[in-house]
Write a protein that holds these residues in place. Sequence first.
Motif: not given
Length: 238
Positions: A41-49, A98-114
């Motif tokens: 949730k926090r990563l998506r909010e940051t991505l939207e910002m 670049g920051a957006r790409m990093t955050i999107e990668t983190q979101i995908i990684a967390i979702e896969n890990a979950t």
Amino acid sequence: ELSLKFLTTCLQNKSPTVTMSMINRLFGKAQQAPPPSESIKRLRETLEMLEKREKYLEKKVDTELDTAKKNVGKNKRAALMALRRKKIYEGQMEKLGGARMTIETQIIAIENATTNFAALEAMREGARAMKNISHKMNIDDVEDVMEDIREQMDLANEVSDAIAQPLGVDYDEDELNKELEDLEQETLNEKLSEIDDSKQLPELGNLPPIAAKPGAAKPVRAMDDEEAQLNALAMEMQ
């Protein structure tokens, strides 16, 4: 500094006076990791910002480009300043990308890990359930149950066979077959006696004589009344 030295001395001497509260006051308490859903949730909010910031910088780049175009032939200094600001905004946009790409990668990684963790927990729970069930039975119990089932099925078949047996006096099969043969002969005799005279073959004595031709075969022997009746009956039964 004195507290740190005191703590170090206590740890070296394995003093019982050192407690976790003292360590936490000195070094700070370790932060507990938030749940995956909260992190996403926090990563998506940051991505939207960041996306909003990038759109704002795009507008600024377009504005500075228009300013440079308007001042190309009129004010060279103003045009150069607008191009410099445009370059700065474009550099910021590149960093945001670049920051957006990093955050999107983190979101995908967390979702896969979950997802993997949930699957692992489900498999672990299934393994525990199977282990619990296996403890409640063994091969000897299974064989005993199957033996009981076979015995009950055999008993059920015996009961069915007993119920299917007719009640009353037993009959002699040979006697019944002899009675059946007599009944068939009697029926055949009745049919022979009921043959109509019009269906019988005419007597040979009433037929006109047939002149025998030279070299012709000898006439067939005339059938008697009994053979004629049997032939007529056979034709009627066909």
